[in-house]
Enzyme design. Structure first.
Site, PDB file in Angstrom:
ATOM      1  N   HIS A 231     -13.729 -37.649 -27.429  1.00  0.00           N
ATOM      2  CA  HIS A 231     -13.290 -36.637 -26.656  1.00  0.00           C
ATOM      3  C   HIS A 231     -13.271 -37.131 -25.347  1.00  0.00           C
ATOM      4  O   HIS A 231     -12.839 -36.608 -24.121  1.00  0.00           O
ATOM      5  CB  HIS A 231     -12.921 -35.613 -27.372  1.00  0.00           C
ATOM      6  CG  HIS A 231     -12.314 -36.409 -28.924  1.00  0.00           C
ATOM      7  ND1 HIS A 231     -10.962 -35.467 -29.114  1.00  0.00           N
ATOM      8  CD2 HIS A 231     -12.230 -35.650 -29.949  1.00  0.00           C
ATOM      9  CE1 HIS A 231     -10.690 -35.759 -30.300  1.00  0.00           C
ATOM     10  NE2 HIS A 231     -11.490 -36.376 -30.727  1.00  0.00           N
TER      11      HIS A 231
ATOM     12  N   ASP B 281     -13.130 -36.164 -16.468  1.00  0.00           N
ATOM     13  CA  ASP B 281     -12.573 -34.922 -17.798  1.00  0.00           C
ATOM     14  C   ASP B 281     -12.361 -36.037 -19.207  1.00  0.00           C
ATOM     15  O   ASP B 281     -11.992 -37.339 -18.353  1.00  0.00           O
ATOM     16  CB  ASP B 281     -11.059 -35.110 -17.248  1.00  0.00           C
ATOM     17  CG  ASP B 281     -11.043 -33.501 -18.670  1.00  0.00           C
ATOM     18  OD1 ASP B 281     -11.124 -33.598 -19.609  1.00  0.00           O
ATOM     19  OD2 ASP B 281     -10.444 -32.516 -17.637  1.00  0.00           O
TER      20      ASP B 281
HETATM   21  C1  GDG Z   1     -10.748 -32.003 -24.453  1.00  0.00           C
HETATM   22  C2  GDG Z   1     -11.747 -33.277 -23.632  1.00  0.00           C
HETATM   23  C3  GDG Z   1      -9.571 -34.458 -23.962  1.00  0.00           C
HETATM   24  C4  GDG Z   1      -5.372 -24.686 -22.290  1.00  0.00           C
HETATM   25  N1  GDG Z   1      -5.138 -23.133 -22.141  1.00  0.00           N
HETATM   26  C5  GDG Z   1      -5.003 -22.677 -22.999  1.00  0.00           C
HETATM   27  C6  GDG Z   1      -4.231 -23.502 -23.729  1.00  0.00           C
HETATM   28  N2  GDG Z   1      -4.469 -24.217 -23.399  1.00  0.00           N
HETATM   29  C7  GDG Z   1      -5.048 -25.993 -23.809  1.00  0.00           C
HETATM   30  C8  GDG Z   1      -4.441 -26.739 -23.104  1.00  0.00           C
HETATM   31  C9  GDG Z   1      -4.463 -28.895 -24.113  1.00  0.00           C
HETATM   32  C10 GDG Z   1      -5.949 -27.859 -24.357  1.00  0.00           C
HETATM   33  O1  GDG Z   1      -6.084 -26.875 -24.473  1.00  0.00           O
HETATM   34  C11 GDG Z   1      -6.925 -28.440 -23.554  1.00  0.00           C
HETATM   35  O2  GDG Z   1      -7.383 -29.553 -23.616  1.00  0.00           O
HETATM   36  P1  GDG Z   1      -7.777 -31.081 -22.739  1.00  0.00           P
HETATM   37  O3  GDG Z   1      -7.572 -32.421 -22.978  1.00  0.00           O
HETATM   38  O4  GDG Z   1      -7.385 -30.257 -21.093  1.00  0.00           O
HETATM   39  O5  GDG Z   1      -9.696 -30.096 -22.322  1.00  0.00           O
HETATM   40  P2  GDG Z   1     -10.641 -29.936 -23.018  1.00  0.00           P
HETATM   41  O6  GDG Z   1     -10.243 -28.472 -24.106  1.00  0.00           O
HETATM   42  O7  GDG Z   1     -11.470 -30.221 -22.523  1.00  0.00           O
HETATM   43  O8  GDG Z   1     -10.310 -31.129 -24.065  1.00  0.00           O
HETATM   44  C12 GDG Z   1     -10.769 -33.529 -22.615  1.00  0.00           C
HETATM   45  C13 GDG Z   1      -9.958 -33.675 -25.163  1.00  0.00           C
HETATM   46  O9  GDG Z   1     -10.676 -32.904 -25.436  1.00  0.00           O
HETATM   47  C14 GDG Z   1      -8.368 -33.961 -26.300  1.00  0.00           C
HETATM   48  O10 GDG Z   1      -8.883 -35.570 -26.581  1.00  0.00           O
HETATM   49  O11 GDG Z   1      -8.049 -34.671 -23.821  1.00  0.00           O
HETATM   50  O12 GDG Z   1     -11.491 -34.748 -21.803  1.00  0.00           O
HETATM   51  O13 GDG Z   1     -12.806 -32.330 -22.815  1.00  0.00           O
HETATM   52  O14 GDG Z   1      -3.450 -28.812 -24.822  1.00  0.00           O
HETATM   53  O15 GDG Z   1      -2.469 -26.847 -23.153  1.00  0.00           O
HETATM   54  N3  GDG Z   1      -3.579 -23.177 -25.140  1.00  0.00           N
HETATM   55  C15 GDG Z   1      -2.731 -21.932 -25.311  1.00  0.00           C
HETATM   56  N4  GDG Z   1      -3.184 -21.549 -24.655  1.00  0.00           N
HETATM   57  C16 GDG Z   1      -3.890 -21.270 -23.267  1.00  0.00           C
HETATM   58  O16 GDG Z   1      -3.860 -19.892 -22.577  1.00  0.00           O
HETATM   59  N5  GDG Z   1      -2.431 -22.185 -26.831  1.00  0.00           N
END
Ligand code: GDG
Length: 474
Positions: A157, A365
């Protein structure tokens, strides 16, 4: 159809009483597990006096969940230690933050071995196994040593760095050799696929056979980019429904007629949070007429708080925020609002819809799902503008965003100015193709594409050579 076994560090069990909806990934994996009457195996999230030798099994509908507890030493060495203090920073190109310890690495291998032993007892010969993320790289190799010959795939990921970067991590060549026990490795982008291939060829002497196939001895592995998507309809629906939520109403009232700039990230140094605040400061200094007319809201739920580098980041963010608000704030106007509480997903969606600009500027990322969620939440008749780091995997698909270098504060400040001044027709022109891409390449498309590729037969070397040398069809 073969049964699917998903393995990931944490397992997401559907909970109808949960206040926040499951993330898109959990939704997609649940879908694909249901259609394959599958099993989801991983850590329960619990620390117990003795680590589990056998998993606790829970059945929900047609899906089984198999949960392992860890000892506190396992959690420390495998999860907080090697996975999050060594692999995570190295994979995100932050070798200066990487803390390698032999004890942590041994703990990482030990937990992978114990997971493999427990899982082997549950796997049937024709099951297909899909392993997720950097916590579990050696799992296939451990399963093979126990004699399993099942089809095994792995999805990474986070970014896959170049050999020059990954090579700094002790043990990385052993991990590369262990990767060769997968049949298929999925990464987020072509750049990650290219880096992984170069690591395998340069560091452990694998032979590239085609652009998507490498061989080492009698082992063959396919590498392919599968950009992870989001649950478009689910996120859109939540964003619309939460428009009247108390938090959203309060935000709307507090904004008055000001424009809202939104950012949402786990509190992680890969996300570029202090750098983004400083770029916003630069925007306010360069455009003084905007003071009092715009508010920046950063939501950053606390993450991995027991890892020292995260505690240090938290202090740095608080200092940067305090300094900027102190220097530039005015009576009745606070430039940056900041919260470390997690909001419900639907509220995030509604706030994205309310905002004029989505500021998604990670330093590095794998994909970044927030960028996609921001686009999907917009009002088609009056969409906001996405500012996106060129170092997020999402930038490969969302080229109509304002693409920036997150370390260049002036460039990000100029992008904020351009986004706030952008005409409606230009905003719609940029938003439409991004939305079309996200609808087509959603999270179910991603899971289906990976599964199709994993269950496709890889030709044996002899068979392939015969085909390559065969006369072209008349
Ligand atoms: C890894 C990889 C890759 C955030 N704050 C809240 C909340 N979130 C949710 C977001 C989003 C998720 O968390 C974060 O996803 P990201 O993709 O931005 O980043 P990582 O957590 O680092 O994820 C990344 C991912 O895996 C998938 O393959 O894209 O590159 O690092 O959905 O909305 N959700 C809630 N409250 C919050 O305050 N409910």
């Amino acid at each position: 159809m073969p049964r699917l076994v998903v393995v990931s560090n944490r397992v997401s069990i559907p909970d109808p009483a949960a206040k926040t909806a499951a993330g898109g990934l959990a939704v997609a994996l649940k879908d694909v597990l249901e259609s394959h009457r599958g099993l989801w195996f991983g850590w329960s999230g619990k620390v117990a006096a003795q680590p589990s030798l056998h998993p606790t099994i829970i059945e929900k509908g047609s899906v089984q969940y198999a949960l392992m507890d860890l000892s506190s030493q396992d959690r420390q060495e495998y999860y907080s230690g090697f996975a999050n203090r060594a692999l995570w920073p190295t994979m995100h190109y932050r070798i200066g933050l990487s803390e390698f310890s032999r004890a942590d690495y041994a703990g990482y291998l030990r937990v992978n071995r114990s997971f493999a032993r427990a899982l082997a007892g549950l796997v049937r010969p024709d099951d297909v196994i899909w392993v997720h993320d950097y916590h579990l790289i050696p799992l296939a190799s451990e399963l093979r040593q126990l004699g399993l010959q099942n089809r095994i795939g792995y999805f990474h990921h986070i970014p896959w760095p170049s050999p020059e970067v990954l090579g700094t991590l002790p043990g990385s060549n052993d991990l590369l050799r262990a990767m060769m026990d997968y049949d298929l490795v999925g990464v987020q982008t072509d750049r990650d696929a290219d880096n992984l291939r170069r690591n395998l060829v340069q560091e452990i002497g694998a032979t590239p056979r085609r652009s998507d196939l490498v061989e080492l001895g009698d082992k063959r592995m396919r590498i392919k980019g599968f950009p992870v998507g989001i649950d478009v309809e689910g996120f859109q629906g939540g964003a619309l429904r939460a428009g009247s939520h108390r938090l959203v109403r309060q935000a709307r009232e507090a904004l008055d007629s000001r424009s809202l700039i939104m950012a949402v990230d786990r509190l992680d140094y890969s996300k570029g949070i202090p750098e983004r605040m400083e770029a916003f400061e630069r925007f306010l200094i360069n455009n003084p007429e905007q003071r009092g007319r715009v508010t920046f809201l950063q939501v950053a739920p606390t993450s991995r708080a027991d890892v020292p580098e995260y505690a240090q980041l938290s202090r740095q963010v608080n200092e940067t925020l305090g300094r900027i608000n102190g220097d530039l704030g005015e009576p009745g106007w606070v430039p940056i609002h900041y919260t470390t509480s997690a909001y419900p997903r639907s509220v995030l969606g509604a706030l994205f819809r309310l905002s004029r600009v989505g500021l998604v500027t990670p330093l590095r990322d794998g994909m970044n799902l927030v960028a996609k969620e921001y686009v999907v939440a917009q009002d088609p008749a009056d969409p906001g503008v996405l500012i996106l780091s060129k170092f997020a995997g999402a930038a490969q698909q969302l080229g109509e965003a304002l693409i920036v270098n997150p370390s260049d504060k002036v460039e990000v400040a100029d992008a904020i100015r351009d986004a706030l001044g952008m005409s409606l027709s230009e905003r719609i022109r940029r938003w439409r193709p991004m939305m079309a891409t996200l609808k087509t390449c959603d999270v179910r498309w991603w899971a289906d594409a990976f599964m199709r590729e994993l269950t496709r037969r890889t030709p044996a070397p002899a068979e392939r050579e015969a085909r390559e040398h065969a006369a072209p069809p008349a």
